[in-house]
Design a protein around this motif. Structure first.
Motif, PDB file in Angstrom:
ATOM      1  N   GLU A   1      90.601   8.423  27.209  1.00  0.00           N
ATOM      2  CA  GLU A   1      91.476   9.578  26.999  1.00  0.00           C
ATOM      3  C   GLU A   1      92.806   9.417  27.746  1.00  0.00           C
ATOM      4  O   GLU A   1      93.815  10.001  27.356  1.00  0.00           O
ATOM      5  CB  GLU A   1      90.799  10.863  27.496  1.00  0.00           C
ATOM      6  CG  GLU A   1      89.478  11.175  26.826  1.00  0.00           C
ATOM      7  CD  GLU A   1      89.637  11.834  25.471  1.00  0.00           C
ATOM      8  OE1 GLU A   1      89.379  13.042  25.371  1.00  0.00           O
ATOM      9  OE2 GLU A   1      90.022  11.133  24.519  1.00  0.00           O
ATOM     10  N   PHE A   2      92.776   8.618  28.816  1.00  0.00           N
ATOM     11  CA  PHE A   2      93.977   8.438  29.643  1.00  0.00           C
ATOM     12  C   PHE A   2      94.162   6.964  29.989  1.00  0.00           C
ATOM     13  O   PHE A   2      94.456   6.603  31.130  1.00  0.00           O
ATOM     14  CB  PHE A   2      93.871   9.284  30.920  1.00  0.00           C
ATOM     15  CG  PHE A   2      93.722  10.745  30.653  1.00  0.00           C
ATOM     16  CD1 PHE A   2      94.826  11.527  30.403  1.00  0.00           C
ATOM     17  CD2 PHE A   2      92.461  11.321  30.621  1.00  0.00           C
ATOM     18  CE1 PHE A   2      94.686  12.889  30.125  1.00  0.00           C
ATOM     19  CE2 PHE A   2      92.312  12.680  30.356  1.00  0.00           C
ATOM     20  CZ  PHE A   2      93.429  13.460  30.105  1.00  0.00           C
ATOM     21  N   SER A   3      94.006   6.111  29.005  1.00  0.00           N
ATOM     22  CA  SER A   3      94.036   4.678  29.246  1.00  0.00           C
ATOM     23  C   SER A   3      95.418   4.204  29.704  1.00  0.00           C
ATOM     24  O   SER A   3      96.448   4.740  29.306  1.00  0.00           O
ATOM     25  CB  SER A   3      93.648   3.945  27.947  1.00  0.00           C
ATOM     26  OG  SER A   3      93.753   2.558  28.097  1.00  0.00           O
TER      27      SER A   3
ATOM     28  N   LYS B   1      99.112   6.043  31.426  1.00  0.00           N
ATOM     29  CA  LYS B   1      99.036   7.500  31.223  1.00  0.00           C
ATOM     30  C   LYS B   1      98.065   8.126  32.221  1.00  0.00           C
ATOM     31  O   LYS B   1      98.279   9.247  32.690  1.00  0.00           O
ATOM     32  CB  LYS B   1      98.624   7.825  29.782  1.00  0.00           C
ATOM     33  CG  LYS B   1      99.571   7.261  28.727  1.00  0.00           C
ATOM     34  CD  LYS B   1     100.998   7.702  28.960  1.00  0.00           C
ATOM     35  CE  LYS B   1     101.963   7.092  27.973  1.00  0.00           C
ATOM     36  NZ  LYS B   1     102.243   5.662  28.198  1.00  0.00           N
ATOM     37  N   ALA B   2      96.997   7.404  32.567  1.00  0.00           N
ATOM     38  CA  ALA B   2      96.083   7.912  33.593  1.00  0.00           C
ATOM     39  C   ALA B   2      96.802   8.024  34.924  1.00  0.00           C
ATOM     40  O   ALA B   2      96.558   8.961  35.700  1.00  0.00           O
ATOM     41  CB  ALA B   2      94.882   6.978  33.726  1.00  0.00           C
TER      42      ALA B   2
ATOM     43  N   ASN C   1     101.204   6.893  23.010  1.00  0.00           N
ATOM     44  CA  ASN C   1      99.978   7.046  23.790  1.00  0.00           C
ATOM     45  C   ASN C   1      99.999   8.348  24.577  1.00  0.00           C
ATOM     46  O   ASN C   1      98.959   8.967  24.803  1.00  0.00           O
ATOM     47  CB  ASN C   1      99.821   5.870  24.763  1.00  0.00           C
ATOM     48  CG  ASN C   1      99.726   4.528  24.062  1.00  0.00           C
ATOM     49  OD1 ASN C   1      99.175   4.429  22.981  1.00  0.00           O
ATOM     50  ND2 ASN C   1     100.294   3.498  24.677  1.00  0.00           N
TER      51      ASN C   1
ATOM     52  N   TYR D   1      98.588  11.413  22.676  1.00  0.00           N
ATOM     53  CA  TYR D   1      97.129  11.545  22.667  1.00  0.00           C
ATOM     54  C   TYR D   1      96.602  11.989  24.032  1.00  0.00           C
ATOM     55  O   TYR D   1      95.762  12.894  24.117  1.00  0.00           O
ATOM     56  CB  TYR D   1      96.469  10.228  22.263  1.00  0.00           C
ATOM     57  CG  TYR D   1      94.957  10.334  22.281  1.00  0.00           C
ATOM     58  CD1 TYR D   1      94.291  11.026  21.278  1.00  0.00           C
ATOM     59  CD2 TYR D   1      94.217   9.793  23.325  1.00  0.00           C
ATOM     60  CE1 TYR D   1      92.914  11.172  21.303  1.00  0.00           C
ATOM     61  CE2 TYR D   1      92.839   9.935  23.364  1.00  0.00           C
ATOM     62  CZ  TYR D   1      92.188  10.620  22.345  1.00  0.00           C
ATOM     63  OH  TYR D   1      90.830  10.775  22.393  1.00  0.00           O
ATOM     64  N   SER D   2      97.096  11.373  25.103  1.00  0.00           N
ATOM     65  CA  SER D   2      96.597  11.711  26.439  1.00  0.00           C
ATOM     66  C   SER D   2      96.922  13.159  26.806  1.00  0.00           C
ATOM     67  O   SER D   2      96.108  13.859  27.417  1.00  0.00           O
ATOM     68  CB  SER D   2      97.174  10.758  27.482  1.00  0.00           C
ATOM     69  OG  SER D   2      96.631   9.459  27.319  1.00  0.00           O
TER      70      SER D   2
ATOM     71  N   ALA E   1      94.550  15.440  25.133  1.00  0.00           N
ATOM     72  CA  ALA E   1      93.270  15.460  25.841  1.00  0.00           C
ATOM     73  C   ALA E   1      93.366  16.334  27.097  1.00  0.00           C
ATOM     74  O   ALA E   1      92.439  17.091  27.413  1.00  0.00           O
ATOM     75  CB  ALA E   1      92.850  14.039  26.209  1.00  0.00           C
TER      76      ALA E   1
ATOM     77  N   ASN F   1      96.831   7.376  17.573  1.00  0.00           N
ATOM     78  CA  ASN F   1      97.195   8.432  18.520  1.00  0.00           C
ATOM     79  C   ASN F   1      97.518   9.760  17.842  1.00  0.00           C
ATOM     80  O   ASN F   1      97.111  10.827  18.316  1.00  0.00           O
ATOM     81  CB  ASN F   1      98.402   7.977  19.356  1.00  0.00           C
ATOM     82  CG  ASN F   1      98.033   6.871  20.336  1.00  0.00           C
ATOM     83  OD1 ASN F   1      97.019   6.938  21.004  1.00  0.00           O
ATOM     84  ND2 ASN F   1      98.880   5.858  20.428  1.00  0.00           N
TER      85      ASN F   1
END
Length: 314
Positions: free
Chosen positions: A29-31, A34-35, A61, A64-65, A68, A95
């Motif tokens: 979810e946070f690859s 982005k994490a 990306n 999408y993150s 989430a 995404n």
């Protein structure tokens, strides 16, 4: 939810040993970065926030993150885009599709009557009240001072690994969109006084534009990363055979990389190795210039980009 402490693996790239920080192994979810950039928002409570707003590419990306993040927090999520290409609307994976499933409200400004030629950021600035505590605005790609929180944790992980490897000096490389990760990582190491040299290249726009992005967040250029010139001009998001060929070469290492940022990053890194005559030191157990490449994550986007590459180049 794994959001830190990713392993480092060594691969042979053009015969030169390169270490890879496997941030693709963070929670999907946070690859990737982005994490790191959104970690502050994950770790802290925002009791008054009801709505999250951001903007950027419909294939990002970050889209999408952030979708989430909003789903986890129970927030409404509005994401503004300049336009949406037909192939993105027709996609069944990637995404954009994943974000919509998460409940993202993607607003296509090319179809908004009151746009009046405003950019996404200008439109949001005019639309959202600065005094509305129920709205949280995160700039494109997480380009804000809150990103320092998670990126500093990444820096600490790199220092722990360096000590374990008994390295006195390290060159860290990653490609840049907004440049936020490279900037705050370079700033972290320079403030700590460690011999870690952060290098990056401009994936969006050119080097001058990337440096302007740096200065808007950190005015002191002493804390900026080194920008390596891209050997040839590429337009962000377009399909190029060298990108596809590089991606396939990288797959032979046993690690899958993303198709948006990483191919350009490795093309520039290969050029850097050649320009600095480092490839003459091939197959060393301990390289003369230890290089750590930070994986950009974002593999979900490959689901939509790879079929486009296959259709174009076979």
């Amino acid at each position: 939810m794994k959001l830190n402490s990713t392993p480092v693996e060594r691969i042979d790239f053009c015969g030169y040993p390169v270490f890879v920080k496997r941030d693709d192994m963070l929670h999907p979810e946070f690859s990737g970065n982005k994490a790191r950039k959104f970690r502050f928002f994950l770790d802290n409570d925002f009791p008054y926030v009801r709505r999250l707003i951001s903007f950027g590419s419909p294939q990002s990306n970050a889209l999408y993150s952030l979708s989430a993040l909003a789903k986890m927090k129970g927030w409404q999520f509005d994401y503004y885009v300049d336009h949406i290409a037909d192939q993105v609307l027709k996609s069944t994976q990637g995404n954009f599709v994943g974000a919509c499933i998460n409940g993202a409200n993607v607003i296509n400004l090319s179809q908004v009557a009151d746009r009046r030629e405003r950019s996404c950021s200008a439109y949001i600035d005019d639309l959202v009240s600065k005094d509305d505590d129920s709205v949280l605005v995160i700039p494109e790609g997480g380009r804000c001072e809150y990103a320092q929180y998670g990126i500093s944790q990444l820096g600490e992980e790199i220092l722990i690994w360096m000590r374990a490897q008994q390295l006195n000096e390290l060159w860290v490389f990653l490609p840049s969109g907004t440049g936020t990760t490279a900037l705050y990582l370079a700033s972290f190491f320079k403030k700590k006084g460690h011999s870690v040299h952060v290098m990056t290249c401009a994936a969006v726009g050119g080097s001058d534009y990337l440096k302007q992005q740096f200065s808007q967040l950190v005015s002191n250029t002493c804390f900026h990363p080194n920008v390596i010139e891209v050997p040839k001009k590429f337009h962000f998001g377009q399909l190029y055979r060298p990108f596809y060929e590089m991606w396939k070469r990288l797959n032979d290492t046993g690690i899958e990389f993303d198709l948006l940022y990483d191919p350009l990053g490795w093309i520039v890194l290969e050029s850097y190795l050649l320009q600095n005559d480092l490839l003459q030191h091939k197959c060393q157990k301990k390289p003369s210039r230890p290089i750590l490449y930070i994986h950009q994550g974002g593999l979900l986007g490959n689901a939509s980009m790879l079929p486009r590459y296959q259709r174009k180049f076979g």
